[in-house]
Design an enzyme around this catalytic site. Structure first.
Site, PDB file in Angstrom:
ATOM      1  N   LYS A 104      -2.835   5.122   1.797  1.00  0.00           N
ATOM      2  CA  LYS A 104      -1.793   4.162   2.160  1.00  0.00           C
ATOM      3  C   LYS A 104      -0.465   4.894   2.181  1.00  0.00           C
ATOM      4  CE  LYS A 104      -1.135  -0.254   2.992  1.00  0.00           C
ATOM      5  NZ  LYS A 104      -1.997  -1.235   3.654  1.00  0.00           N
ATOM      6  N   ASP A 164       1.066  -2.128   8.631  1.00  0.00           N
ATOM      7  CA  ASP A 164       1.015  -3.044   7.483  1.00  0.00           C
ATOM      8  C   ASP A 164       2.332  -3.815   7.558  1.00  0.00           C
ATOM      9  OD1 ASP A 164      -0.576  -3.532   4.764  1.00  0.00           O
ATOM     10  OD2 ASP A 164       1.529  -3.493   4.199  1.00  0.00           O
TER      11      ASP A 164
HETATM   12  P1  NDP Z   1       4.004  -8.541   8.659  1.00  0.00           P
HETATM   13  O1  NDP Z   1       5.155  -7.632   8.393  1.00  0.00           O
HETATM   14  O2  NDP Z   1       3.557  -8.742  10.049  1.00  0.00           O
HETATM   15  O3  NDP Z   1       4.301  -9.975   8.027  1.00  0.00           O
HETATM   16  C1  NDP Z   1       4.551 -10.139   6.680  1.00  0.00           C
HETATM   17  C2  NDP Z   1       4.867 -11.597   6.429  1.00  0.00           C
HETATM   18  O4  NDP Z   1       4.930 -11.806   5.015  1.00  0.00           O
HETATM   19  C3  NDP Z   1       6.215 -12.012   6.980  1.00  0.00           C
HETATM   20  O5  NDP Z   1       6.192 -13.374   7.288  1.00  0.00           O
HETATM   21  C4  NDP Z   1       7.140 -11.734   5.790  1.00  0.00           C
HETATM   22  O6  NDP Z   1       8.340 -12.476   5.804  1.00  0.00           O
HETATM   23  C5  NDP Z   1       6.264 -12.167   4.645  1.00  0.00           C
HETATM   24  N1  NDP Z   1       6.641 -11.434   3.438  1.00  0.00           N
HETATM   25  C6  NDP Z   1       6.617 -10.084   3.258  1.00  0.00           C
HETATM   26  N2  NDP Z   1       7.078  -9.786   2.044  1.00  0.00           N
HETATM   27  C7  NDP Z   1       7.376 -10.955   1.455  1.00  0.00           C
HETATM   28  C8  NDP Z   1       7.874 -11.302   0.194  1.00  0.00           C
HETATM   29  N3  NDP Z   1       8.165 -10.359  -0.722  1.00  0.00           N
HETATM   30  N4  NDP Z   1       8.052 -12.633  -0.102  1.00  0.00           N
HETATM   31  C9  NDP Z   1       7.764 -13.582   0.828  1.00  0.00           C
HETATM   32  N5  NDP Z   1       7.289 -13.307   2.060  1.00  0.00           N
HETATM   33  C10 NDP Z   1       7.094 -12.016   2.356  1.00  0.00           C
HETATM   34  O7  NDP Z   1       2.823  -7.985   7.742  1.00  0.00           O
HETATM   35  P2  NDP Z   1       1.252  -8.243   7.876  1.00  0.00           P
HETATM   36  O8  NDP Z   1       1.005  -9.618   8.361  1.00  0.00           O
HETATM   37  O9  NDP Z   1       0.683  -7.098   8.596  1.00  0.00           O
HETATM   38  O10 NDP Z   1       0.790  -8.106   6.349  1.00  0.00           O
HETATM   39  C11 NDP Z   1       0.736  -9.228   5.452  1.00  0.00           C
HETATM   40  C12 NDP Z   1      -0.180  -8.910   4.281  1.00  0.00           C
HETATM   41  O11 NDP Z   1      -1.497  -8.608   4.770  1.00  0.00           O
HETATM   42  C13 NDP Z   1       0.217  -7.707   3.431  1.00  0.00           C
HETATM   43  O12 NDP Z   1      -0.171  -7.944   2.096  1.00  0.00           O
HETATM   44  C14 NDP Z   1      -0.639  -6.590   4.011  1.00  0.00           C
HETATM   45  O13 NDP Z   1      -0.826  -5.535   3.084  1.00  0.00           O
HETATM   46  C15 NDP Z   1      -1.924  -7.347   4.280  1.00  0.00           C
HETATM   47  N6  NDP Z   1      -2.817  -6.720   5.247  1.00  0.00           N
HETATM   48  C16 NDP Z   1      -2.409  -6.467   6.513  1.00  0.00           C
HETATM   49  C17 NDP Z   1      -3.283  -5.915   7.424  1.00  0.00           C
HETATM   50  C18 NDP Z   1      -2.934  -5.731   8.864  1.00  0.00           C
HETATM   51  O14 NDP Z   1      -3.843  -5.403   9.642  1.00  0.00           O
HETATM   52  N7  NDP Z   1      -1.705  -5.946   9.284  1.00  0.00           N
HETATM   53  C19 NDP Z   1      -4.643  -5.497   7.006  1.00  0.00           C
HETATM   54  C20 NDP Z   1      -4.998  -5.887   5.674  1.00  0.00           C
HETATM   55  C21 NDP Z   1      -4.089  -6.445   4.829  1.00  0.00           C
HETATM   56  P3  NDP Z   1       9.752 -11.735   6.176  1.00  0.00           P
HETATM   57  O15 NDP Z   1       9.652 -11.410   7.628  1.00  0.00           O
HETATM   58  O16 NDP Z   1      10.774 -12.752   5.833  1.00  0.00           O
HETATM   59  O17 NDP Z   1       9.822 -10.518   5.305  1.00  0.00           O
END
Ligand code: NDP
Length: 445
Positions: free
Chosen positions: A126, A166
């Site tokens: 990662k 991510d």
């Molecule tokens: P994105 O950046 O596309 O979206 C993240 C979302 O979560 C946004 O809506 C963001 O809001 C919100 N968010 C992030 N940090 C916080 C926080 N501290 N408090 C509240 N809301 C938060 O990321 P992904 O959708 O790609 O990833 C989301 C999760 O899924 C993570 O845990 C990631 O590790 C996991 N994941 C992702 C994969 C992928 O293929 N993308 C694969 C496997 C797991 P804002 O824009 O306001 O920050």
């Protein structure tokens, strides 16, 4: 807990005392593999667990770049190459202000077992940076990605380490990172990054894969109980890549999805989330979730909290780690939640997980439930290696099959260890045993 397992955990606490999320991830895995360790004295003889909790390599580097005002900014970059027993390191890059070594280590550790569960021959890693992309222009994002790659390129490669996206890293960032990698190495090495554009080596379904997979995992858990998603009320957190496609797949399977969120708050849409409007605001305009409420009649916006107070059958935490705590779990259970499938990595706190399990709520841990993203990344690598581009149907078919296998393998292991339906134990032991066997076979390295 097995005394050897306890000893290893105590050493982790002493060695790196300021890494709470890493400790949390290690504790969860060690606790549930304890029964498997009892059966294998050779793990202790070869100090296998000590090796497992220590990354093979950790790279930390300076990322200086110039913003649109001509000011020099300095961020920190990370890549933790955790375990390559099963294949090249594989795992995403996270750009978020909260990123530090602890966060990247917890994510890298989880990734080892998740990748093993996919059975696709990929190790765990990662990376990321404390760079905050919010409010940055497109050219600033490009310059940052380019500077980040001027160091990262030395450490990655299609047979060595294959990063992906991510939080904060999507198709746009992967494009800028790939462009710089190609310029620095003079190689068009498609398989070095996944999540690429469909125009130059990306795979159909990669964008949708994590969210779709999380819902497919929920569907498999419900199947065991003779239920389906049809007509179920679903609460989703986040509104990024994982959330958007979790909403889409849940709706395709007949569920009513009523919430999404971002770090500023959440929206309640009793008519069902309009996924096209959500994509427009989040993917095209890169806006805030409040705009969804501003643009659709009857939608309520709640600032500063998370959506777990909304009564639902299924909860899909898809934003970030520790976003669902014991109070949230209590509320969800009181409101009759039947299943929780984690789209994010480690979104439920340990207390929340215990409460779900004690209340017999079906609980799909992230390392199993969100493995569809990395699984489809491995399918992208497979297509790159054979210079092929599969149809949407073929890629989605493979994703569906892999998610079903992950569910069934985790379930079978939970039965084997006398705890049917404990997917935390089932997923951790299944992933661990695959990695442990490979580590034993490869000697002390
Ligand atoms: P994105 O950046 O596309 O979206 C993240 C979302 O979560 C946004 O809506 C963001 O809001 C919100 N968010 C992030 N940090 C916080 C926080 N501290 N408090 C509240 N809301 C938060 O990321 P992904 O959708 O790609 O990833 C989301 C999760 O899924 C993570 O845990 C990631 O590790 C996991 N994941 C992702 C994969 C992928 O293929 N993308 C694969 C496997 C797991 P804002 O824009 O306001 O920050």
């Amino acid at each position: 807990m097995n005394p050897y397992v306890e000893e290893v955990y105590d050493d982790v606490l002493k060695r790196d005392p300021n890494e709470p999320e890493f400790h949390q991830a290690v504790h969860e895995v060690l606790e549930s593999i304890s029964l498997a360790v009892d059966k294998h004295p050779e793990y202790q003889e070869t100090r296998l667990l000590e090796r497992l909790v220590e990354p093979e390599r950790q790279i930390i580097f300076r990322v200086p770049w110039v913003d649109d005002n001509g000011e020099v900014q300095v961020n920190r970059g990370y890549r933790v190459e955790f375990n390559s027993a099963l294949g090249p390191y594989k795992g995403g890059l996270r750009f978020h202000k909260s990123v530090n070594r602890n966060i990247i280590k917890f994510l890298g550790f989880e990734q080892i077992f998740k990748n093993a569960l996919t059975a696709q021959g990929i190790g765990g890693g990662k990376g990321g940076s404390d760079f905050d992309p919010h409010g940055r222009s497109d050219t600033e994002i490009m310059r940052f990605c380019q500077q980040f790659m001027t160091e990262l390129y030395r450490h990655i490669g299609e047979q060595t380490d294959v990063p992906a996206g991510d939080i904060g890293v999507g198709g746009r960032e992967i494009g800028y990172l790939f462009g710089m990698y190609k310029r620095l190495t003079n190689r068009f090495e498609s398989g070095v990054l996944t999540g690429k554009s469909l125009n130059w080596g990306g795979s159909l379904v990669r964008t949708e894969a994590t969210g779709y997979g999380t819902v497919l995992f929920a569907q498999s858990m419900l199947d065991v109980k003779g239920e389906t998603l049809d007509g179920k009320r679903v609460v989703v957190s986040g509104s990024g890549n994982v959330s958007i496609y979790a909403v889409e797949k849940a709706q395709q399977l007949g569920a009513d999805v009523v919430t999404v969120s971002d770090s500023s708050g959440w929206v309640l849409d009793e008519d069902g989330i309009d996924v096209e409007l959500l994509k427009q605001i989040k993917e095209v305009e890169r806006g805030r979730i409040k705009e969804y409420a501003d643009r659709k009649k009857g939608v309520k916006f709640f600032s500063g909290s998370r959506p777990w107070e909304v009564p639902c059958d299924i909860a899909l935490p898809c934003a970030t780690q520790n976003e669902l705590n014991d109070k949230d779990a209590k509320r969800l259970i009181e409101n009759g939640v039947k299943a929780v499938s984690e789209g994010a990595n480690m979104p439920s706190t340990p207390d929340a997980v215990d409460m779900f399990q004690e209340a017999d709520v079906l609980f799909g841990p992230g390392k199993a439930a969100n493995a569809g993203g990395v699984a489809t990344s491995a399918l992208e690598m497979e297509q790159n290696a054979s210079r092929a581009s599969w149809s949407f149907e073929k890629a989605e078919g493979r994703l569906t099959e892999i998610m079903k296998n992950i569910h069934d393998d985790a379930y079978a292991t939970s039965e084997e260890y006398g705890r049917p339906g404990d997917y935390v134990l089932g997923a951790n032991i299944t992933g661990f045993e695959r990695v442990a066997t490979a580590m034993l076979e490869q000697g002390i390295v």
